[in-house]
Design a protein around this motif. Structure first.
Motif, PDB file in Angstrom:
ATOM      1  N   GLY A 131     -18.302   8.151   3.643  1.00  7.98           N
ATOM      2  CA  GLY A 131     -19.556   8.394   4.353  1.00  7.98           C
ATOM      3  C   GLY A 131     -19.683   7.446   5.545  1.00  7.98           C
ATOM      4  N   SER A 145     -16.565  13.808  -4.593  1.00  8.55           N
ATOM      5  CA  SER A 145     -17.357  14.027  -3.390  1.00  8.55           C
ATOM      6  C   SER A 145     -16.510  14.685  -2.306  1.00  8.55           C
ATOM      7  CB  SER A 145     -17.960  12.713  -2.898  1.00  8.55           C
ATOM      8  OG  SER A 145     -16.954  11.887  -2.426  1.00  8.55           O
ATOM      9  N   LYS A 182      -9.926   6.106   5.418  1.00  8.43           N
ATOM     10  CA  LYS A 182     -10.351   6.685   4.138  1.00  8.43           C
ATOM     11  C   LYS A 182     -11.459   7.695   4.355  1.00  8.43           C
ATOM     12  CE  LYS A 182     -12.019   5.698  -0.418  1.00  8.43           C
ATOM     13  NZ  LYS A 182     -11.931   4.913  -1.615  1.00  8.43           N
ATOM     14  N   GLY A 210     -19.645   1.457  -1.506  1.00  7.66           N
ATOM     15  CA  GLY A 210     -18.685   0.532  -2.115  1.00  7.66           C
ATOM     16  C   GLY A 210     -17.901  -0.278  -1.107  1.00  7.66           C
ATOM     17  N   HIS A 211     -18.038   0.055   0.176  1.00  8.52           N
ATOM     18  CA  HIS A 211     -17.258  -0.632   1.209  1.00  8.52           C
ATOM     19  C   HIS A 211     -17.660  -2.107   1.291  1.00  8.52           C
ATOM     20  CE1 HIS A 211     -15.587  -0.391   5.617  1.00  8.52           C
ATOM     21  NE2 HIS A 211     -15.046  -1.357   4.912  1.00  8.52           N
ATOM     22  N   ASP A 232       0.856  -1.188   0.000  1.00 10.16           N
ATOM     23  CA  ASP A 232       0.000   0.000   0.000  1.00 10.16           C
ATOM     24  C   ASP A 232       0.893   1.238   0.000  1.00 10.16           C
ATOM     25  OD1 ASP A 232      -3.255   0.471   0.801  1.00 10.16           O
ATOM     26  OD2 ASP A 232      -1.911   2.198   0.875  1.00 10.16           O
ATOM     27  N   ALA A 257       2.573   0.826  -6.208  1.00 10.37           N
ATOM     28  CA  ALA A 257       2.687   0.116  -7.491  1.00 10.37           C
ATOM     29  C   ALA A 257       2.715   1.150  -8.606  1.00 10.37           C
ATOM     30  CB  ALA A 257       1.501  -0.810  -7.676  1.00 10.37           C
ATOM     31  N   ASP A 303     -13.222  -0.849  -5.789  1.00 15.10           N
ATOM     32  CA  ASP A 303     -13.372   0.336  -6.651  1.00 15.10           C
ATOM     33  C   ASP A 303     -12.636   0.171  -7.976  1.00 15.10           C
ATOM     34  OD1 ASP A 303     -14.723   1.430  -4.511  1.00 15.10           O
ATOM     35  OD2 ASP A 303     -13.608   3.311  -4.481  1.00 15.10           O
ATOM     36  N   ALA A 330     -20.913   4.497   5.909  1.00 16.26           N
ATOM     37  CA  ALA A 330     -22.053   3.585   6.068  1.00 16.26           C
ATOM     38  C   ALA A 330     -21.751   2.236   5.434  1.00 16.26           C
ATOM     39  CB  ALA A 330     -23.299   4.183   5.418  1.00 16.26           C
ATOM     40  N   ASN A 388      -7.493   4.455  -8.294  1.00 14.17           N
ATOM     41  CA  ASN A 388      -6.302   4.532  -9.159  1.00 14.17           C
ATOM     42  C   ASN A 388      -6.226   3.397 -10.167  1.00 14.17           C
ATOM     43  OD1 ASN A 388      -5.507   6.746  -7.767  1.00 14.17           O
ATOM     44  ND2 ASN A 388      -3.930   5.737  -6.552  1.00 14.17           N
ATOM     45  N   ARG A 431     -13.988   4.097  10.173  1.00 14.05           N
ATOM     46  CA  ARG A 431     -13.300   3.198   9.243  1.00 14.05           C
ATOM     47  C   ARG A 431     -11.861   2.902   9.634  1.00 14.05           C
ATOM     48  NH1 ARG A 431     -14.405   3.278   2.855  1.00 14.05           N
ATOM     49  NH2 ARG A 431     -12.716   1.757   3.054  1.00 14.05           N
TER      50      ARG A 431
HETATM   51  C1  LIG Z   1     -16.309  10.788   0.137  1.00 12.01           C
HETATM   52  C2  LIG Z   1     -16.652   9.324   0.017  1.00 12.01           C
HETATM   53  C3  LIG Z   1     -17.745   8.815   0.686  1.00 12.01           C
HETATM   54  C4  LIG Z   1     -18.057   7.450   0.601  1.00 12.01           C
HETATM   55  N1  LIG Z   1     -19.096   6.963   1.342  1.00 12.01           N
HETATM   56  C5  LIG Z   1     -19.330   5.630   1.371  1.00 12.01           C
HETATM   57  C6  LIG Z   1     -20.280   5.093   2.272  1.00 12.01           C
HETATM   58  O1  LIG Z   1     -20.909   5.782   3.074  1.00 12.01           O
HETATM   59  N2  LIG Z   1     -20.486   3.751   2.243  1.00 12.01           N
HETATM   60  C7  LIG Z   1     -19.789   2.931   1.413  1.00 12.01           C
HETATM   61  O2  LIG Z   1     -20.027   1.713   1.420  1.00 12.01           O
HETATM   62  N3  LIG Z   1     -18.879   3.428   0.562  1.00 12.01           N
HETATM   63  C8  LIG Z   1     -18.616   4.745   0.532  1.00 12.01           C
HETATM   64  N4  LIG Z   1     -17.638   5.242  -0.277  1.00 12.01           N
HETATM   65  C9  LIG Z   1     -16.926   4.312  -1.182  1.00 12.01           C
HETATM   66  C10 LIG Z   1     -15.937   3.445  -0.412  1.00 12.01           C
HETATM   67  O3  LIG Z   1     -15.069   4.256   0.334  1.00 12.01           O
HETATM   68  C11 LIG Z   1     -15.122   2.612  -1.415  1.00 12.01           C
HETATM   69  O4  LIG Z   1     -15.997   2.011  -2.325  1.00 12.01           O
HETATM   70  C12 LIG Z   1     -14.300   1.529  -0.728  1.00 12.01           C
HETATM   71  O5  LIG Z   1     -13.369   2.087   0.171  1.00 12.01           O
HETATM   72  C13 LIG Z   1     -13.557   0.732  -1.811  1.00 12.01           C
HETATM   73  O6  LIG Z   1     -12.615  -0.122  -1.246  1.00 12.01           O
HETATM   74  P1  LIG Z   1     -11.326  -0.534  -2.085  1.00 12.01           P
HETATM   75  O7  LIG Z   1     -10.574  -1.469  -1.224  1.00 12.01           O
HETATM   76  O8  LIG Z   1     -11.724  -0.968  -3.433  1.00 12.01           O
HETATM   77  O9  LIG Z   1     -10.511   0.815  -2.312  1.00 12.01           O
HETATM   78  P2  LIG Z   1      -9.937   1.864  -1.272  1.00 12.01           P
HETATM   79  O10 LIG Z   1     -10.665   1.804   0.010  1.00 12.01           O
HETATM   80  O11 LIG Z   1      -9.899   3.150  -1.993  1.00 12.01           O
HETATM   81  O12 LIG Z   1      -8.467   1.351  -1.008  1.00 12.01           O
HETATM   82  C14 LIG Z   1      -7.477   1.424  -1.996  1.00 12.01           C
HETATM   83  C15 LIG Z   1      -6.131   1.301  -1.337  1.00 12.01           C
HETATM   84  O13 LIG Z   1      -5.152   1.219  -2.373  1.00 12.01           O
HETATM   85  C16 LIG Z   1      -4.050   2.044  -2.053  1.00 12.01           C
HETATM   86  N5  LIG Z   1      -3.422   2.422  -3.318  1.00 12.01           N
HETATM   87  C17 LIG Z   1      -3.936   3.219  -4.284  1.00 12.01           C
HETATM   88  N6  LIG Z   1      -3.067   3.301  -5.322  1.00 12.01           N
HETATM   89  C18 LIG Z   1      -2.007   2.520  -4.992  1.00 12.01           C
HETATM   90  C19 LIG Z   1      -0.809   2.190  -5.658  1.00 12.01           C
HETATM   91  N7  LIG Z   1      -0.526   2.655  -6.876  1.00 12.01           N
HETATM   92  N8  LIG Z   1       0.070   1.374  -5.029  1.00 12.01           N
HETATM   93  C20 LIG Z   1      -0.193   0.879  -3.785  1.00 12.01           C
HETATM   94  N9  LIG Z   1      -1.330   1.176  -3.113  1.00 12.01           N
HETATM   95  C21 LIG Z   1      -2.226   1.969  -3.718  1.00 12.01           C
HETATM   96  C22 LIG Z   1      -4.659   3.202  -1.285  1.00 12.01           C
HETATM   97  O14 LIG Z   1      -3.684   3.819  -0.464  1.00 12.01           O
HETATM   98  C23 LIG Z   1      -5.753   2.514  -0.494  1.00 12.01           C
HETATM   99  O15 LIG Z   1      -5.299   2.079   0.768  1.00 12.01           O
HETATM  100  C24 LIG Z   1     -17.292   6.588  -0.214  1.00 12.01           C
HETATM  101  C25 LIG Z   1     -16.195   7.106  -0.908  1.00 12.01           C
HETATM  102  C26 LIG Z   1     -15.867   8.444  -0.780  1.00 12.01           C
HETATM  103  C27 LIG Z   1     -14.656   8.967  -1.519  1.00 12.01           C
END
Ligand SMILES: Cc1cc2nc3c(=O)[nH]c(=O)nc-3n(C[C@H](O)[C@H](O)[C@H](O)COP(=O)(O)OP(=O)(O)OC[C@H]3O[C@@H](n4cnc5c(N)ncnc54)[C@H](O)[C@@H]3O)c2cc1C
Length: 450
Positions: free
Chosen positions: A46, A187, A43, A302-303, A33, A122, A290, A48, A160, A98
């Motif tokens: 929201g 957002s 992160k 998306g969580h 990471d 990465a 994501d 939820a 990303n 979170r």
């Molecule tokens: C403002 C906001 C409000 C939201 N509200 C909600 C909500 O209320 N409920 C809900 O369910 N979802 C919500 N979401 C969406 C939710 O946060 C994401 O869908 C969820 O965190 C996705 O998980 P993930 O593991 O795919 O990605 P992420 O949680 O984004 O994790 C990605 C990880 O990859 C790491 N990373 C990125 N690029 C690289 C790289 N090149 N090399 C190494 N590491 C890297 C980052 O540091 C991070 O730790 C919200 C998002 C935002 C921005």
């Protein structure tokens, strides 16, 4: 040269769950990471989450529900609100803190033998025509990047999508490469502490205020006594005359004047908010969370989907390693699992998002206030089921003369039916996927070009 069975890129919910699941099956896993170790899992969000994915993690992996400092409030209703209409949709979940929850998951990964490399970003996929072989990774402070080779690389780098986007286009044409502006929401949110308690205990509200371009919305999520997570978001392809923070403050002050709250935390980010990738695997590669468009396109949650997708990715990766075959056909079960779990439902929710872009909040209010569409019918459609002929005829009578709204409703009903039929034929193997995808895109483009 560093080698491992599985390389997980990103330590958000998708990444940690992939890593835990693979490691529990006895394979070697490196999780990288870009953030420092203590910041992984933190992160702007929201916060939820609904119960479904958490129940699955408990059942399949023995990961306990959020508890203690990880929980800000327990949710019993998601409330849908415009200036003139309010109704609860469904509920049951948590508003989390979170950071501590994410850190607990990370610790579970470490306890199961995952090697976590923090501060490691990465840069690109290592890839040739036979598959994805790992990633080029730059550790903070290091002069040169290193190469980490893996049998399977799982892209969980969120917005990303660093691995997926660096796989050359000529390889694996069935793997989509882009994120269009209209599929990404910007957002901004603040966590505020109020002087008085609020009336939103156990609630999360999505508020369609006409000054926010639809299908964007304003949200108020309870973080417990006197605390709220409040935010705003809309799609990147929309032009808005005011800045996001300015508009946020304007809407917030309709509920809470400036002297009634203090800001505890603030931040913004983008959210890929679209129907999921119909294929998220290639030889030696899986995308989850994501990075694979696993966010609910209606609510932007998306969580939970990221946790579930991470679990499926880890399970399928481990099965492939055991079978000694990490090619696309062996990993295909991941696509099938995602489609069954939330792929179809998120695809159908895209219909609502597209309709909202067209009819806007006043259109919605017209439908609901005059009971042209009842709450039950909305829930039926939202849940992905069709409406009966009698119901449709009633709607047509009640909706006269707003044929513009009726046309959009008709398209939702038809779209739900079409996707239900199409997903019954989602291929069990990569064979036939290209033809299926062409059919899917024809339906989806028809809907998006309304
Ligand atoms: C403002 C906001 C409000 C939201 N509200 C909600 C909500 O209320 N409920 C809900 O369910 N979802 C919500 N979401 C969406 C939710 O946060 C994401 O869908 C969820 O965190 C996705 O998980 P993930 O593991 O795919 O990605 P992420 O949680 O984004 O994790 C990605 C990880 O990859 C790491 N990373 C990125 N690029 C690289 C790289 N090149 N090399 C190494 N590491 C890297 C980052 O540091 C991070 O730790 C919200 C998002 C935002 C921005």
């Amino acid at each position: 040269m560093v080698t491992t069975d599985v390389l997980v890129v990103g330590g958000g919910p998708a990444g940690v769950l992939s890593a835990i699941t693979v490691a529990k099956k006895g394979h070697s896993v490196i999780l990288i990471d870009a953030k420092p170790y203590e910041e992984i899992g933190n992160k702007t969000c929201g916060d939820a989450i609904n119960l479904g994915p958490l129940k699955m993690l408990d059942k399949e992996l023995g990961i306990k529900f959020p508890h203690g400092e990880e929980v800000a409030d327990i949710v019993d209703a998601l409330v849908f609100q415009t200036e003139k209409v309010t109704f609860p949709l469904f509920g049951d979940g948590f508003v989390l803190n979170r950071h501590p929850y994410g850190q607990r998951l990370l610790k579970i990964a470490v306890d199961n033998g995952v090697e976590v490399r923090a501060n490691s970003k990465a840069i690109s996929a290592i890839v040739d025509e036979t598959g994805i072989k790992g990633a080029v990774v730059k550790e903070k402070g290091a002069k040169e990047p290193i190469e980490i080779y893996a049998q399977i690389t799982i892209d969980c780098s969120g917005r990303n999508y660093q691995i997926r986007k660096t796989i050359p286009s000529e390889f694996f044409p069935d793997l989509e490469k882009k994120m269009e502006k209209r599929d990404v929401a910007a957002s901004y949110r603040e966590i505020i502490r109020l002087k008085e308690d609020h009336p939103y205990k156990k609630k999360i509200l999505l508020i369609y205020d006409s000054i926010i371009p639809e299908p964007g919305y304003f949200w108020i999520f309870s973080k417990g006594t006197k605390r709220l997570n409040i935010g705003i978001g809309w799609y990147l392809d929309m032009t808005v005359e005011k800045g996001m923070k300015e508009l946020f403050r304007e809407v917030l002050h309709k509920y809470y004047p400036p002297d009634t709250y203090e800001i505890e935390d603030k931040g913004g980010y983008t959210i890929p908010t679209r129907y999921p990738l119909m294929n998220a695997v290639a030889d030696g590669f899986i995308a989850a969370g994501d990075s694979a468009f696993h966010v609910n396109p209606f609510s932007a949650e998306g969580h939970g989907p990221a946790l579930s997708a991470g679990y499926y990715a880890g399970k399928v990766a481990s099965e492939a390693l055991k079978a000694g075959d990490i090619r696309t056909h062996q990993l295909w079960g991941y696509n099938v699992a995602v489609m069954k779990d939330f792929g179809l439902s998120h695809t159908k929710l895209q219909l609502f998002t597209e309709a909202l872009r067209k009819v806007k909040t006043p259109g919605l209010e017209y439908l609901f206030k005059r009971k042209i569409l009842t709450q039950d019918q909305f829930m039926t459609l939202h849940g992905g089921k069709g409406l009966g002929k009698k119901e449709i005829i009633k709607i047509i009578f009640k909706g006269f003369p707003r044929y513009d709204l009726l046309l959009n409703l008709y398209k939702i009903v038809k779209g739900v039916q079409k996707f239900n039929r199409l997903f019954e034929r989602y291929p069990d193997t990569p064979q036939g996927f290209s033809e299926w995808q062409t059919e899917f895109m024809a339906v989806m483009s028809g809907i998006r070009d309304w």
